[in-house]
Every structure is written in structure tokens, then in C-alpha cells.
Scaffold this motif. Structure first.
Motif, PDB file in Angstrom:
ATOM      1  N   ALA A   1       4.357   7.874  18.055  1.00  0.00           N
ATOM      2  CA  ALA A   1       3.172   9.378  19.369  1.00  0.00           C
ATOM      3  C   ALA A   1       1.961   7.778  19.361  1.00  0.00           C
ATOM      4  O   ALA A   1       2.476   7.079  18.901  1.00  0.00           O
ATOM      5  CB  ALA A   1       2.229   9.544  17.956  1.00  0.00           C
ATOM      6  N   THR A   2       0.574   8.103  20.625  1.00  0.00           N
ATOM      7  CA  THR A   2       0.413   7.377  21.008  1.00  0.00           C
ATOM      8  C   THR A   2      -0.732   8.194  20.646  1.00  0.00           C
ATOM      9  O   THR A   2      -1.380   9.146  21.291  1.00  0.00           O
ATOM     10  CB  THR A   2       0.769   6.261  21.927  1.00  0.00           C
ATOM     11  OG1 THR A   2       1.564   6.310  21.495  1.00  0.00           O
ATOM     12  CG2 THR A   2      -0.295   5.745  22.110  1.00  0.00           C
ATOM     13  N   MET A   3      -2.610   7.292  20.435  1.00  0.00           N
ATOM     14  CA  MET A   3      -3.836   8.044  20.658  1.00  0.00           C
ATOM     15  C   MET A   3      -4.786   6.943  21.705  1.00  0.00           C
ATOM     16  O   MET A   3      -4.933   6.102  21.081  1.00  0.00           O
ATOM     17  CB  MET A   3      -4.156   8.566  19.467  1.00  0.00           C
ATOM     18  CG  MET A   3      -5.097   9.417  19.301  1.00  0.00           C
ATOM     19  SD  MET A   3      -5.686  10.256  18.104  1.00  0.00           S
ATOM     20  CE  MET A   3      -4.914  11.509  17.282  1.00  0.00           C
ATOM     21  N   SER A   4      -4.487   8.099  22.638  1.00  0.00           N
ATOM     22  CA  SER A   4      -5.399   6.531  23.579  1.00  0.00           C
ATOM     23  C   SER A   4      -7.067   7.646  23.955  1.00  0.00           C
ATOM     24  O   SER A   4      -6.994   8.793  24.355  1.00  0.00           O
ATOM     25  CB  SER A   4      -4.607   5.998  24.679  1.00  0.00           C
ATOM     26  OG  SER A   4      -4.207   7.008  25.244  1.00  0.00           O
ATOM     27  N   GLY A   5      -7.595   6.810  24.796  1.00  0.00           N
ATOM     28  CA  GLY A   5      -8.674   7.830  25.461  1.00  0.00           C
ATOM     29  C   GLY A   5     -10.210   6.665  25.898  1.00  0.00           C
ATOM     30  O   GLY A   5      -9.730   5.225  25.330  1.00  0.00           O
ATOM     31  N   ALA A   6     -11.059   7.330  25.444  1.00  0.00           N
ATOM     32  CA  ALA A   6     -12.536   6.569  26.248  1.00  0.00           C
ATOM     33  C   ALA A   6     -13.562   6.761  25.176  1.00  0.00           C
ATOM     34  O   ALA A   6     -13.507   9.005  25.573  1.00  0.00           O
ATOM     35  CB  ALA A   6     -12.376   6.157  27.081  1.00  0.00           C
ATOM     36  N   ILE A   7     -14.791   6.291  25.017  1.00  0.00           N
ATOM     37  CA  ILE A   7     -16.080   7.364  24.581  1.00  0.00           C
ATOM     38  C   ILE A   7     -16.768   7.692  26.325  1.00  0.00           C
ATOM     39  O   ILE A   7     -16.508   6.191  27.275  1.00  0.00           O
ATOM     40  CB  ILE A   7     -16.868   6.357  23.907  1.00  0.00           C
ATOM     41  CG1 ILE A   7     -15.900   5.871  23.022  1.00  0.00           C
ATOM     42  CG2 ILE A   7     -17.947   6.851  23.877  1.00  0.00           C
ATOM     43  CD1 ILE A   7     -16.421   4.893  21.546  1.00  0.00           C
ATOM     44  N   VAL A   8     -16.712   8.618  26.765  1.00  0.00           N
ATOM     45  CA  VAL A   8     -17.274   8.544  28.324  1.00  0.00           C
ATOM     46  C   VAL A   8     -18.483   9.189  28.311  1.00  0.00           C
ATOM     47  O   VAL A   8     -19.532   9.134  29.108  1.00  0.00           O
ATOM     48  CB  VAL A   8     -16.492   9.949  28.612  1.00  0.00           C
ATOM     49  CG1 VAL A   8     -14.796   8.869  29.186  1.00  0.00           C
ATOM     50  CG2 VAL A   8     -16.362  10.973  28.083  1.00  0.00           C
ATOM     51  N   GLY A   9     -19.120   9.503  26.658  1.00  0.00           N
ATOM     52  CA  GLY A   9     -21.130  10.474  26.776  1.00  0.00           C
ATOM     53  C   GLY A   9     -21.707   9.386  25.751  1.00  0.00           C
ATOM     54  O   GLY A   9     -20.711   9.617  24.666  1.00  0.00           O
ATOM     55  N   TYR A  10     -22.637   9.406  26.267  1.00  0.00           N
ATOM     56  CA  TYR A  10     -23.793   9.235  25.074  1.00  0.00           C
ATOM     57  C   TYR A  10     -25.020   9.077  25.772  1.00  0.00           C
ATOM     58  O   TYR A  10     -25.417   8.959  26.180  1.00  0.00           O
ATOM     59  CB  TYR A  10     -23.225   7.428  24.743  1.00  0.00           C
ATOM     60  CG  TYR A  10     -23.958   7.155  23.832  1.00  0.00           C
ATOM     61  CD1 TYR A  10     -23.576   6.873  21.917  1.00  0.00           C
ATOM     62  CD2 TYR A  10     -25.879   7.355  23.303  1.00  0.00           C
ATOM     63  CE1 TYR A  10     -25.052   6.343  21.032  1.00  0.00           C
ATOM     64  CE2 TYR A  10     -26.366   6.704  22.657  1.00  0.00           C
ATOM     65  CZ  TYR A  10     -25.824   6.571  20.995  1.00  0.00           C
ATOM     66  OH  TYR A  10     -26.527   5.620  20.375  1.00  0.00           O
ATOM     67  N   SER A  11     -25.495  10.749  25.445  1.00  0.00           N
ATOM     68  CA  SER A  11     -26.654  10.964  26.040  1.00  0.00           C
ATOM     69  C   SER A  11     -28.003  12.015  24.741  1.00  0.00           C
ATOM     70  O   SER A  11     -27.387  11.565  23.668  1.00  0.00           O
ATOM     71  CB  SER A  11     -26.469  11.996  26.659  1.00  0.00           C
ATOM     72  OG  SER A  11     -26.269  13.044  25.870  1.00  0.00           O
ATOM     73  N   ILE A  12     -29.053  11.307  25.181  1.00  0.00           N
ATOM     74  CA  ILE A  12     -29.764  11.795  24.357  1.00  0.00           C
ATOM     75  C   ILE A  12     -31.125  12.518  24.788  1.00  0.00           C
ATOM     76  O   ILE A  12     -31.151  12.276  25.837  1.00  0.00           O
ATOM     77  CB  ILE A  12     -31.041  10.421  23.799  1.00  0.00           C
ATOM     78  CG1 ILE A  12     -30.124   9.794  22.504  1.00  0.00           C
ATOM     79  CG2 ILE A  12     -32.496  11.201  22.352  1.00  0.00           C
ATOM     80  CD1 ILE A  12     -31.038   7.690  22.341  1.00  0.00           C
TER      81      ILE A  12
END
Length: 173
Positions: free
Chosen positions: A81-92
Motif C-alpha cells: 500500500a502507498t500513502m501520498s499527498g500534500a499539505i494544501v492548506g494552512y490558514s489563520i
């Protein structure tokens, strides 16, 4: 007296069996026996606002969650199995505002919310119906300046994010 004691013992036995089966279900029952390895790829930070160590901290938190809660081996490269991705949001954003003492000054935030969003793609070669691609978001509220408490706030959000991702991948929640 004998009936109450017998009933109490029986209740304890039943509760023990139920609680053991529930914890087993969450830890391993949703993981197919043939699934032995997982590759957790590095999650790049593609959010408009980038925190230097967020990618590394998130990726390691996810690996730690998988290591501590499953029997899976985390490998690089080819895996079941593979888990991948990206951090796409960082908001205040403000969650509550406080009026100021002057009529010309705008209201100021008395509490703010830091939200982190991660896109995750999970590919399970053993059981393809468990595959998914989904966004996960979690937040924490705070007061004061973000600068002095940013790492601590992130540290409270990451376990919630990894728990959501883990449950989706391995507990079918």
C-alpha cells in the motif's frame, strides 16, 4: 446474594470480551492479512503559507501513528500500500472579535483559528476497494500572537489529522 455476585461476574466477563474485541477491531481487523508493508511518501507543503518543518513533522507523525497502531512495516519504494499527498492548506482566521475603544479603529480578533488541510491518496494493492483520495482538515483555536505559539498549536493539530487519516485507511471510519 449469590445471584448478584454471579450477575456481577458475568457482566465483567461480557464487558471484558466486548472491549477486547472492539480494540482488536480498531487495531487490526480492517487490515487485510496479506497487507504487510506500506510506503508513506513525503507530504510536500503546497499551502500558500509555508511553515518550514510542517511537511517533515506531519509525515513523521503519520508514520508514527501507523507504526504504533498496526503490524505494518513502513518501507520505501515498492509496498502493498502507498500513502501520498500534500499539505494544501494552512490558514489563520478570526473566530471571535473584540470591539476597540475608538470609533475609527476596526475590531480586533480576540481568538483565532489555525486550520491545516492535507490531501491524501491511499492506494491499497491488496484490497482496491479500500483506496481513496480525500482532503482532511483539522484546526485549533488560540489567543494572542501566532508567532510564539505556532509550533505548539501545530503539535495539537497533527495528532487529530493523523487520527482521521488512519481511521479512513485502516478502521473504515
Amino acid at each position: 446474594m449469590f445471584r448478584r455476585t454471579l450477575f456481577s461476574i458475568l457482566a465483567i466477563v461480557v464487558l471484558s470480551c466486548v472491549s477486547q474485541s472492539c480494540s482488536y477491531r480498531l487495531d487490526a481487523a480492517s487490515i487485510p492479512p496479506a497487507l504487510k508493508t506500506i510506503n508513506v511518501e513525503f507530504f510536500e507543503n503546497n499551502a500558500p503559507f509555508v511553515v518550514n518543518n510542517l511537511s517533515q513533522n506531519f509525515t513523521e507523525a503519520l508514520k508514527t501513528k501507523i507504526r504504533s497502531q498496526t503490524r505494518l512495516s513502513i518501507v520505501r519504494g515498492e509496498a502493498n500500500a502507498t500513502m501520498s499527498g500534500a499539505i494544501v492548506g494552512y490558514s489563520i482566521a478570526p473566530v471571535s472579535v473584540q470591539a476597540t475603544n475608538t470609533t475609527t479603529a476596526p475590531p480586533i480578533a480576540s481568538a483565532s483559528r489555525l486550520t491545516i488541510t492535507v490531501n491524501v491518496k491511499y492506494v491499497n494493492d491488496v484490497d482496491k476497494k479500500l483506496n481513496f483520495e480525500q482532503s482532511f482538515s483539522q484546526y485549533a483555536n488560540f489567543t494572542g500572537d501566532i508567532g510564539t505559539q505556532e509550533q505548539a498549536i501545530i503539535a495539537t493539530i497533527l495528532p487529530k489529522l493523523t487520527e482521521d487519516i488512519f481511521n479512513k485507511a485502516f478502521a473504515n471510519w
